[in-house]
Structures are given as C-alpha cells and as structure tokens.
Design a protein around this motif. Structure first.
Motif, PDB file in Angstrom:
ATOM      1  N   GLN A 141       0.825  -1.336   0.056  1.00 34.66           N
ATOM      2  CA  GLN A 141      -0.114  -0.117  -0.008  1.00 34.66           C
ATOM      3  C   GLN A 141       0.717   1.467  -0.094  1.00 34.66           C
ATOM      4  O   GLN A 141       0.475   2.183  -0.738  1.00 34.66           O
ATOM      5  CB  GLN A 141      -0.764  -0.073   1.095  1.00 34.66           C
ATOM      6  N   ALA A 142       1.707   1.269   0.981  1.00 33.34           N
ATOM      7  CA  ALA A 142       2.680   2.412   0.947  1.00 33.34           C
ATOM      8  C   ALA A 142       3.424   2.754  -0.502  1.00 33.34           C
ATOM      9  O   ALA A 142       3.793   3.672  -0.806  1.00 33.34           O
ATOM     10  CB  ALA A 142       3.690   2.226   2.277  1.00 33.34           C
ATOM     11  N   GLN A 143       3.879   1.680  -0.892  1.00 32.50           N
ATOM     12  CA  GLN A 143       4.569   1.595  -2.321  1.00 32.50           C
ATOM     13  C   GLN A 143       3.576   1.947  -3.348  1.00 32.50           C
ATOM     14  O   GLN A 143       3.910   2.979  -4.242  1.00 32.50           O
ATOM     15  CB  GLN A 143       5.037   0.297  -2.756  1.00 32.50           C
ATOM     16  N   ALA A 144       2.327   1.601  -3.381  1.00 27.10           N
ATOM     17  CA  ALA A 144       1.396   2.113  -4.428  1.00 27.10           C
ATOM     18  C   ALA A 144       1.037   3.617  -4.234  1.00 27.10           C
ATOM     19  O   ALA A 144       1.131   4.359  -5.146  1.00 27.10           O
ATOM     20  CB  ALA A 144       0.194   1.457  -4.227  1.00 27.10           C
ATOM     21  N   GLN A 145       0.827   3.919  -2.892  1.00 22.15           N
ATOM     22  CA  GLN A 145       0.631   5.539  -2.589  1.00 22.15           C
ATOM     23  C   GLN A 145       1.846   6.387  -2.891  1.00 22.15           C
ATOM     24  O   GLN A 145       1.760   7.262  -3.638  1.00 22.15           O
ATOM     25  CB  GLN A 145       0.611   5.561  -1.081  1.00 22.15           C
ATOM     26  N   ALA A 146       3.158   5.683  -2.634  1.00 21.23           N
ATOM     27  CA  ALA A 146       4.287   6.288  -3.395  1.00 21.23           C
ATOM     28  C   ALA A 146       4.315   6.605  -4.785  1.00 21.23           C
ATOM     29  O   ALA A 146       4.729   7.750  -5.386  1.00 21.23           O
ATOM     30  CB  ALA A 146       5.420   5.916  -2.832  1.00 21.23           C
ATOM     31  N   VAL A 147       4.005   5.707  -5.560  1.00 22.23           N
ATOM     32  CA  VAL A 147       4.078   5.673  -6.955  1.00 22.23           C
ATOM     33  C   VAL A 147       2.930   6.560  -7.466  1.00 22.23           C
ATOM     34  O   VAL A 147       3.263   7.279  -8.331  1.00 22.23           O
ATOM     35  CB  VAL A 147       3.797   4.179  -7.563  1.00 22.23           C
ATOM     36  N   LEU A 148       1.811   6.483  -6.652  1.00 25.62           N
ATOM     37  CA  LEU A 148       0.730   7.354  -7.067  1.00 25.62           C
ATOM     38  C   LEU A 148       1.063   9.001  -6.863  1.00 25.62           C
ATOM     39  O   LEU A 148       0.926   9.799  -7.796  1.00 25.62           O
ATOM     40  CB  LEU A 148      -0.427   7.179  -6.300  1.00 25.62           C
ATOM     41  N   GLU A 149       1.670   9.195  -5.925  1.00 25.47           N
ATOM     42  CA  GLU A 149       2.092  10.674  -5.584  1.00 25.47           C
ATOM     43  C   GLU A 149       3.243  11.033  -6.592  1.00 25.47           C
ATOM     44  O   GLU A 149       3.212  12.083  -7.014  1.00 25.47           O
ATOM     45  CB  GLU A 149       2.689  10.694  -4.008  1.00 25.47           C
ATOM     46  N   THR A 150       4.263  10.071  -7.049  1.00 25.77           N
ATOM     47  CA  THR A 150       5.299  10.527  -7.921  1.00 25.77           C
ATOM     48  C   THR A 150       4.420  10.742  -9.397  1.00 25.77           C
ATOM     49  O   THR A 150       4.750  11.559  -9.815  1.00 25.77           O
ATOM     50  CB  THR A 150       6.154   9.358  -7.897  1.00 25.77           C
ATOM     51  N   GLN A 151       3.556   9.897  -9.640  1.00 25.57           N
ATOM     52  CA  GLN A 151       2.919  10.054 -10.944  1.00 25.57           C
ATOM     53  C   GLN A 151       2.226  11.389 -10.778  1.00 25.57           C
ATOM     54  O   GLN A 151       2.364  12.197 -11.743  1.00 25.57           O
ATOM     55  CB  GLN A 151       1.912   8.992 -11.209  1.00 25.57           C
ATOM     56  N   GLN A 152       1.603  11.880  -9.833  1.00 24.79           N
ATOM     57  CA  GLN A 152       0.880  13.199  -9.741  1.00 24.79           C
ATOM     58  C   GLN A 152       1.882  14.307  -9.636  1.00 24.79           C
ATOM     59  O   GLN A 152       1.537  15.195 -10.412  1.00 24.79           O
ATOM     60  CB  GLN A 152       0.198  13.122  -8.642  1.00 24.79           C
ATOM     61  N   ARG A 153       3.068  14.136  -8.985  1.00 29.09           N
ATOM     62  CA  ARG A 153       3.890  15.114  -9.130  1.00 29.09           C
ATOM     63  C   ARG A 153       4.526  15.348 -10.469  1.00 29.09           C
ATOM     64  O   ARG A 153       4.772  16.336 -11.107  1.00 29.09           O
ATOM     65  CB  ARG A 153       4.987  14.847  -8.098  1.00 29.09           C
ATOM     66  N   ILE A 154       4.782  14.362 -11.092  1.00 29.66           N
ATOM     67  CA  ILE A 154       5.431  14.229 -12.537  1.00 29.66           C
ATOM     68  C   ILE A 154       4.313  14.922 -13.513  1.00 29.66           C
ATOM     69  O   ILE A 154       4.535  15.816 -14.151  1.00 29.66           O
ATOM     70  CB  ILE A 154       5.769  12.718 -13.120  1.00 29.66           C
ATOM     71  N   ALA A 155       2.964  14.689 -13.308  1.00 31.91           N
ATOM     72  CA  ALA A 155       2.171  14.967 -14.012  1.00 31.91           C
ATOM     73  C   ALA A 155       1.803  16.507 -13.814  1.00 31.91           C
ATOM     74  O   ALA A 155       1.538  17.365 -14.741  1.00 31.91           O
ATOM     75  CB  ALA A 155       0.642  14.254 -13.961  1.00 31.91           C
ATOM     76  N   GLU A 156       1.994  17.027 -12.876  1.00 33.11           N
ATOM     77  CA  GLU A 156       1.696  18.447 -12.324  1.00 33.11           C
ATOM     78  C   GLU A 156       2.886  19.284 -12.851  1.00 33.11           C
ATOM     79  O   GLU A 156       2.803  20.236 -13.367  1.00 33.11           O
ATOM     80  CB  GLU A 156       1.562  18.675 -10.779  1.00 33.11           C
ATOM     81  N   PHE A 157       4.255  18.596 -12.654  1.00 34.24           N
ATOM     82  CA  PHE A 157       5.390  19.234 -13.331  1.00 34.24           C
ATOM     83  C   PHE A 157       5.126  19.361 -14.787  1.00 34.24           C
ATOM     84  O   PHE A 157       5.600  20.483 -15.448  1.00 34.24           O
ATOM     85  CB  PHE A 157       6.585  18.615 -12.818  1.00 34.24           C
ATOM     86  N   THR A 158       4.688  18.361 -15.401  1.00 37.09           N
ATOM     87  CA  THR A 158       4.682  18.472 -16.833  1.00 37.09           C
ATOM     88  C   THR A 158       3.485  19.371 -17.339  1.00 37.09           C
ATOM     89  O   THR A 158       3.866  20.167 -18.209  1.00 37.09           O
ATOM     90  CB  THR A 158       4.492  17.015 -17.276  1.00 37.09           C
ATOM     91  N   ARG A 159       2.632  19.392 -16.395  1.00 42.54           N
ATOM     92  CA  ARG A 159       1.554  20.162 -16.840  1.00 42.54           C
ATOM     93  C   ARG A 159       1.978  21.762 -16.725  1.00 42.54           C
ATOM     94  O   ARG A 159       1.828  22.675 -17.710  1.00 42.54           O
ATOM     95  CB  ARG A 159       0.233  19.872 -15.943  1.00 42.54           C
ATOM     96  N   ASN A 160       2.712  21.889 -15.779  1.00 41.74           N
ATOM     97  CA  ASN A 160       3.052  23.374 -15.485  1.00 41.74           C
ATOM     98  C   ASN A 160       4.137  23.756 -16.491  1.00 41.74           C
ATOM     99  O   ASN A 160       4.155  24.838 -17.043  1.00 41.74           O
ATOM    100  CB  ASN A 160       3.776  23.396 -14.152  1.00 41.74           C
TER     101      ASN A 160
END
Length: 227
Positions: A61-80
């Motif tokens: 669960q922690a790994q999945a949450q970390a992957v999700l947060e990383t993906q969200q940050r990458i998507a936000e960075f890419t969007r910005n």
C-alpha cells in the motif's frame, strides 16, 4: 464364578522392581509441556505469518501510494512546464506576428512609394511629349465653373498653351475664354477662374489628391526637380 486369586510361589518371581508413580506423573507433565511448546510455536508461527502478511500489505500500500504521488507530481510538473512553454510560445508568436506586420507595412509602404515614383516619372514624360492629356482636366474644370457663367480665364504652362490654344478655343467656341500663359504652372496642369471662383487643376494638386487616397504624401515636384 471363577476365582482368579492364587498364590504365586517365590520361584516364579524373577525380579521385583519398585513401581514409582512419580515417574509416570513426570512423563505426563513432559509430554504436556512438549505439546504446549509445539502449540505455542505454532501460534507464534501463525502470529509471525499474520505479521508478515500485514507488513507485506502495508508495504504494498505504501509503495502504491508513493508511486501514485510520484505520478501526480510528474504530471503536475509536466502540466506546469507545458503551460509555461505554451505561454512562451504564445508570446513569441505574438511578437513575431507584430514584427511581421510591421515588416509587411514597411514593405508595402516602400512598394507604394516606388510605384508613385515610377508613375510620376511616366506622367512627366507623357506630359512633355503629349500636352493633349491636359484637355480632360481643362474640360472638367470648366464644367465645374460654367453653370452660371459663360466666361472663364485659363492659366497654363506656356509650352502647353502653344499646343492647346487652338483646340481649346475650337472645343469651347461658345464660351468667352481667356487663355493665359503662366510659367508658374507646371506642364499638364491649369488654373481656371470664373466669377471669382478658382478651380485648381494643377498637377501638384491633382497628384496630391491621387496619392492621398493611398495614404501617402509624395510631392509632385522634388526639391531638386526642374520646372
């Protein structure tokens, strides 16, 4: 009923050992302790398995949450980054469009001025060899003035007057025309006066009106031009 009690002679008794009931109790306790130990070990094993399963689930669960947060940050960075790039591209496009419009306007202005210069030279040449092109201008000016009058004064360049005097008198024989030579009037132009009103049909005036429709202010005579 059979009596099973009998006397056992001494010679039939081989060896006599004392029966210790305490030994029986100790063995029972040992077996019970071993069973409890096995049960406790099994319980610990089950507890360890449960803990390991819980740890594995928590880690997953922690790994999945970390992957999700990383993906969200990458998507936000890419969007910005995409938005910033889009803003920069829009600003560059606007600046380029403005520069292009300015360049187009400068080129168009240059082309118009060049066309006017060519037209001016062509007209000057045409007027020098064919003064008859002045007749329509004189005719138009007289038409504007002679509605209530039958007389007019026409001033024109002496060279034009030499060529046009007879044709004009013949064309307007019903009018009282005074044709005057005026060196101040450029070839191809004229000034027509009647009843206190003057129609300026000089080349300078007609040329200025023509180029004004193009948004230009190009004089008919340059400062170094001759008369």
């Amino acid at each position: 009923m059979r009596n099973s009690t009998r006397f056992i002679p001494g010679e039939e008794i081989g060896a006599v050992a004392q029966w210790d009931f305490a030994a029986v109790d100790t063995a029972s306790i040992l077996l019970a302790a071993q069973a409890q130990a096995r049960e406790a070990a099994a319980e610990r094993g089950r507890d360890d398995a449960v803990r390991q399963e819980g740890y594995a689930q928590g880690f997953a669960q922690a790994q999945a949450q970390a992957v999700l947060e990383t993906q969200q940050r990458i998507a936000e960075f890419t969007r910005n980054q995409g938005e910033e790039a889009a803003h920069r591209l829009a600003a560059l496009f606007a600046s380029t469009s403005l520069q292009l419009q300015q360049s187009e306007q400068a080129i168009a202005q240059g082309v118009l001025e060049l066309a006017c210069e060519v037209a001016r030279q062509v007209l000057r040449q045409e007027l020098s060899v064919n003064p008859n092109v002045l007749q329509p201008a004189v005719r138009e000016a007289l038409g504007l003035l002679l509605a209530d009058s039958k007389s007019a004064v026409v001033r024109m360049n002496p060279l034009d007057l030499e060529v046009l005097e007879e044709p004009l008198r013949a064309e307007f024989s019903n009018l009282s025309l005074t044709l005057l030579a005026d060196a101040r009037v450029d070839r191809g132009g004229c000034l027509v006066e009647s009843a206190g009103t003057v129609v300026d049909a000089t080349m300078e005036r007609r040329w200025a009106r023509a180029v004004a429709t193009l948004g230009l202010s190009v004089p008919w005579q340059e400062s170094d031009d001759g008369a």
